[in-house]
Design a protein around this motif. Sequence first.
Motif, PDB file in Angstrom:
ATOM      1  N   THR A 126       0.831  -1.206   0.000  1.00  0.00           N
ATOM      2  CA  THR A 126       0.000   0.000   0.000  1.00  0.00           C
ATOM      3  C   THR A 126       0.867   1.258   0.000  1.00  0.00           C
ATOM      4  N   ILE A 127       1.906   1.251   0.836  1.00  0.00           N
ATOM      5  CA  ILE A 127       2.817   2.396   0.891  1.00  0.00           C
ATOM      6  C   ILE A 127       3.553   2.567  -0.434  1.00  0.00           C
ATOM      7  N   LEU A 128       3.949   1.445  -1.050  1.00  0.00           N
ATOM      8  CA  LEU A 128       4.662   1.496  -2.330  1.00  0.00           C
ATOM      9  C   LEU A 128       3.789   2.096  -3.423  1.00  0.00           C
ATOM     10  N   ILE A 129       2.521   1.692  -3.489  1.00  0.00           N
ATOM     11  CA  ILE A 129       1.600   2.226  -4.495  1.00  0.00           C
ATOM     12  C   ILE A 129       1.391   3.724  -4.283  1.00  0.00           C
ATOM     13  N   ALA A 130       1.265   4.141  -3.016  1.00  0.00           N
ATOM     14  CA  ALA A 130       1.079   5.556  -2.712  1.00  0.00           C
ATOM     15  C   ALA A 130       2.304   6.365  -3.123  1.00  0.00           C
ATOM     16  N   ALA A 131       3.514   5.827  -2.885  1.00  0.00           N
ATOM     17  CA  ALA A 131       4.746   6.514  -3.274  1.00  0.00           C
ATOM     18  C   ALA A 131       4.864   6.613  -4.801  1.00  0.00           C
ATOM     19  N   ALA A 132       4.483   5.526  -5.484  1.00  0.00           N
ATOM     20  CA  ALA A 132       4.527   5.528  -6.953  1.00  0.00           C
ATOM     21  C   ALA A 132       3.554   6.545  -7.528  1.00  0.00           C
TER      22      ALA A 132
END
Length: 245
Positions: free
Chosen positions: A197-203
């Motif tokens: 979830t954090i990775l998608i938000a950062a992307a």
Amino acid sequence: MSGELVLLAQKLLDEGYRPNKVSKILGVHHSKINRLISRGIIEVYTPFDDEEDKKHLYQNFEWLWEEDELEKILWKAYEGEFTFSKNYNEDTIRIGNYVNKKYGGLHEYFDMKGFRRVKENMLIICPRCQTETNLNKWYREKDRPFGLYYECPQCRKETSKKYNGSNPERIFGYNCSRRELVEMMFTGTMLLAAGSTILIAAADKTAETYGFHGVGTVLRILLPLAGLVAGVYFIETNALIGWLK
């Protein structure tokens, strides 16, 4: 109006007649009577209610005593070091219960009155070891008089150490339960879902920064879906949920 009529009007008012009735009896316009009343020349009769007048006698002002005693403690600490014993008598317990109910404890009373720094001057004698410790270091416990723990911090540590030593199995079981609870919450799957979830938000943020708005839109759609899937998976597989059920 003549002086005789004024005296007669006052007599009728004293007998309980209303101003309008007085004007009719005297045969004058009611505005004249009202004008005399507004100027203070005559007064409207007000029945004396003995019970109403004595209401203040039935009010409970006992709390003023507790406030006075608390204020004495406050100003003694303000003037210099003030030693306070925790060997409570009846009056001390009464004050302690009052300050708990009204302010939440002695700490809160000093803070509310703006005397937070003065707490260093107030020394409390421990009923167990008889040493003096200032109020700032004394632990709080809202269910006890003055909202203070019944013994000093050092004695509390010794009591806890003694209890832990005499109940090793109970302490071990408590620590194991806490460890198991933490392990249930932070499983590898849950950490992986959170990381995704954090990775998608950062992307999404990176794509928006470089002008790839289309990618950002897609990621904004994927982000709540990923959270939903992770939540469903967590509910179905996490041991903590099963334990709570």
